[in-house]
Write a protein that holds these residues in place. Structure first.
Motif, PDB file in Angstrom:
ATOM      1  N   VAL A  97       0.866  -1.184   0.000  1.00 31.37           N
ATOM      2  CA  VAL A  97       0.000   0.000   0.000  1.00 31.37           C
ATOM      3  C   VAL A  97       0.898   1.227   0.000  1.00 31.37           C
ATOM      4  CG1 VAL A  97      -1.673   1.346   1.329  1.00 31.37           C
ATOM      5  CG2 VAL A  97      -1.832  -1.155   1.309  1.00 31.37           C
ATOM      6  N   ASN A  99       0.488   4.977   0.843  1.00 31.99           N
ATOM      7  CA  ASN A  99      -0.358   6.022   1.419  1.00 31.99           C
ATOM      8  C   ASN A  99       0.116   7.361   0.875  1.00 31.99           C
ATOM      9  OD1 ASN A  99      -2.063   4.502   3.216  1.00 31.99           O
ATOM     10  ND2 ASN A  99      -0.264   4.191   4.516  1.00 31.99           N
ATOM     11  N   THR A 128      -5.316   8.090   6.153  1.00 32.34           N
ATOM     12  CA  THR A 128      -4.157   7.204   5.998  1.00 32.34           C
ATOM     13  C   THR A 128      -4.224   6.071   7.010  1.00 32.34           C
ATOM     14  OG1 THR A 128      -2.814   9.014   5.183  1.00 32.34           O
ATOM     15  CG2 THR A 128      -1.630   7.120   6.066  1.00 32.34           C
ATOM     16  N   PHE A 129      -4.606   6.411   8.232  1.00 32.14           N
ATOM     17  CA  PHE A 129      -4.719   5.358   9.247  1.00 32.14           C
ATOM     18  C   PHE A 129      -5.830   4.371   8.904  1.00 32.14           C
ATOM     19  CE2 PHE A 129      -6.350   3.486  13.169  1.00 32.14           C
ATOM     20  CZ  PHE A 129      -5.203   2.793  13.556  1.00 32.14           C
ATOM     21  N   THR A 132      -4.632   1.957   6.292  1.00 29.68           N
ATOM     22  CA  THR A 132      -3.616   1.066   6.861  1.00 29.68           C
ATOM     23  C   THR A 132      -4.257   0.022   7.762  1.00 29.68           C
ATOM     24  OG1 THR A 132      -2.051   2.894   6.773  1.00 29.68           O
ATOM     25  CG2 THR A 132      -1.484   1.061   8.233  1.00 29.68           C
ATOM     26  N   GLY A 136      -4.274  -3.792   6.876  1.00 29.65           N
ATOM     27  CA  GLY A 136      -3.426  -4.486   7.850  1.00 29.65           C
ATOM     28  C   GLY A 136      -4.153  -5.634   8.542  1.00 29.65           C
ATOM     29  N   PHE A 148       4.195  -1.278   3.466  1.00 33.14           N
ATOM     30  CA  PHE A 148       3.412  -0.029   3.501  1.00 33.14           C
ATOM     31  C   PHE A 148       4.385   1.133   3.360  1.00 33.14           C
ATOM     32  CE2 PHE A 148      -0.865  -1.282   5.018  1.00 33.14           C
ATOM     33  CZ  PHE A 148      -0.627  -2.610   5.355  1.00 33.14           C
ATOM     34  N   SER A 150       4.409   5.408   3.168  1.00 36.95           N
ATOM     35  CA  SER A 150       3.650   6.660   3.287  1.00 36.95           C
ATOM     36  C   SER A 150       4.469   7.819   2.727  1.00 36.95           C
ATOM     37  CB  SER A 150       3.279   6.930   4.745  1.00 36.95           C
ATOM     38  OG  SER A 150       2.430   5.902   5.231  1.00 36.95           O
ATOM     39  N   ILE A 173       1.695  10.460  10.955  1.00 38.84           N
ATOM     40  CA  ILE A 173       1.921   9.275  10.125  1.00 38.84           C
ATOM     41  C   ILE A 173       3.382   8.815  10.218  1.00 38.84           C
ATOM     42  CG2 ILE A 173       1.749   8.333   7.773  1.00 38.84           C
ATOM     43  CD1 ILE A 173      -0.947   8.876   9.292  1.00 38.84           C
ATOM     44  N   THR A 177       4.368   5.133  11.238  1.00 41.61           N
ATOM     45  CA  THR A 177       5.365   4.352  10.499  1.00 41.61           C
ATOM     46  C   THR A 177       6.332   3.668  11.466  1.00 41.61           C
ATOM     47  OG1 THR A 177       5.207   5.854   8.609  1.00 41.61           O
ATOM     48  CG2 THR A 177       7.240   4.558   8.789  1.00 41.61           C
ATOM     49  N   PHE A 191       6.929  -1.005   7.372  1.00 48.36           N
ATOM     50  CA  PHE A 191       6.427   0.362   7.229  1.00 48.36           C
ATOM     51  C   PHE A 191       7.591   1.313   7.024  1.00 48.36           C
ATOM     52  CE2 PHE A 191       3.098  -1.913   9.198  1.00 48.36           C
ATOM     53  CZ  PHE A 191       1.924  -1.309   8.776  1.00 48.36           C
TER      54      PHE A 191
END
Ligand code: HXC
Length: 300
Positions: A97, A99, A128-129, A132, A136, A148, A150, A173, A177, A191
């Motif tokens: 992913v 973000n 974004t959360f 995730t 997730g 992931f 971002s 974020i 991470t 992340f």
């Protein structure tokens, strides 16, 4: 993007299935193109179905492969859940992913309303959360590993005047991470984040440098004497998303020609000197862009 400048071999990402939020335009589109060119199946989401469809069609015409477009506002957790259901039905678990979806505009903080703060925080921090978390949970349940990534800014280290909701949300974020890199590392989920310097895009220029007179309009203080080129960003994203760099986890990596070290990478130097009239003029330009984008979304 000049795909001949991608530094990786064709087929590197044949087994990857990657969702890029905000993938219809800007940096998201560029990264999506890089992944596609190297063989990945790419899912892009954003708020404008027509823009997403146009991007998906253009990318597949140029490079073949598969790009699937989903209209989804990441501020809406239920809409995310529905979209991710469809992605899973289409071919199973995602392997990655990005973000990337974001919102931002320059403003003196004292001119912001609560709605103005939330317009940015709801996309950048909460949205974004939500993405995730939804992806997730499924990966953990299925025992699948994934990467992931971002897209942040160097403001996560320095803060930045005149973009406070963005600086706060991106910093959140950055914390996500680092936190999930440790908590979910045991599930094979890693992340990382990229903090790009100036990579000019239409959405960014209209809101951060309206009329060319705002924050990031100059790059003459960048040590490299130029802005970033899209293939440079895509190469870093591929490195972090592809197979072979699994031990890189919990990092936010700047790609800004050392602008952060040289000039701090914030809007303060240019914007602190502006007066009421200039702010009023920029606010009108930004709101004009926002209204036009909203009208585009409404006509679909
Ligand atoms: C003060 C403003 C404002 C401005 C909007 N608002 N623009 N306040 N100054 N210039 C206020 C509005 O008055 C309103 O509050 C509230 O914000 C919501 O406005 P809407 O237009 O209804 O918001 P919405 O349609 O939800 O749009 C969200 C958005 C917009 C974030 C405002 O900019 C957007 O859609 N952006 C997506 C694309 C984008 O921003 N790209 C650039 C990303 S660059 P009131 O109180 O009046 O109701 C980036 C990183 C940059 O993220 C890093 C560079 C190094």
């Amino acid at each position: 993007m000049d795909v001949s400048k991608l530094m990786f071999r064709e087929g590197l990402m044949n087994d990857e299935r990657i969702l890029v939020t905000g993938g219809g335009t800007g940096l998201g589109r560029e990264m999506a193109e890089g992944f596609l060119k190297l063989g990945a199946t790419v899912y892009i989401c954003g708020r404008r179905q027509n823009k997403l469809d146009e991007t998906a069609t253009e990318l597949m015409e140029q490079h073949g492969g598969k790009v699937v477009a989903h209209a989804c506002d990441i501020r809406d957790a239920d809409a995310i859940h529905e979209m991710v259901d469809k992605i899973w039905v289409d071919g199973g678990a995602l392997t990655g992913v990005v973000n990337n979806a974001a919102g931002n505009f320059i403003s003196r903080t004292e001119d912001l309303s609560v709605n103005g703060f939330n317009a940015i925080a709801d996309i950048v921090m909460r949205g974004t959360f939500y993405v995730t978390l939804d992806v997730g949970k499924r990966l953990i349940a299925e025992g699948k590993s994934a990467s992931f990534l971002s897209i942040l800014t160097t403001w996560v280290w320095s803060g930045s005047a005149f973009v406070v909701p963005s600086a706060m949300s991106k910093t959140a974020i950055h914390a996500m991470t680092q936190s999930l890199a440790t908590e979910w590392g045991r599930y094979g989920l890693r992340f990382n984040a990229i903090a790009p310097g100036l990579f000019p895009t239409k959405g960014m220029s209209a809101r951060l440098s309206p009329g060319g007179q705002g924050g990031n309009s100059k790059n003459d203080t960048n040590p490299m004497g130029r802005a970033g080129e899209m293939h440079e960003l895509a190469n870093l994203a591929v490195f972090l998303m592809g197979q072979g760099a699994e031990y890189v986890n919990g990092q936010t990596i700047a790609i800004d020609g050392a602008g952060y070290q040289a000039n701090g990478g914030t809007f303060y130097p240019v914007l602190h000197a502006l007066g009421d009239a200039e702010w009023e003029q920029m606010r009108a330009m930004i709101k004009g862009t926002n209204a036009k984008d909203k009208a585009d979304r409404a006509t679909e």
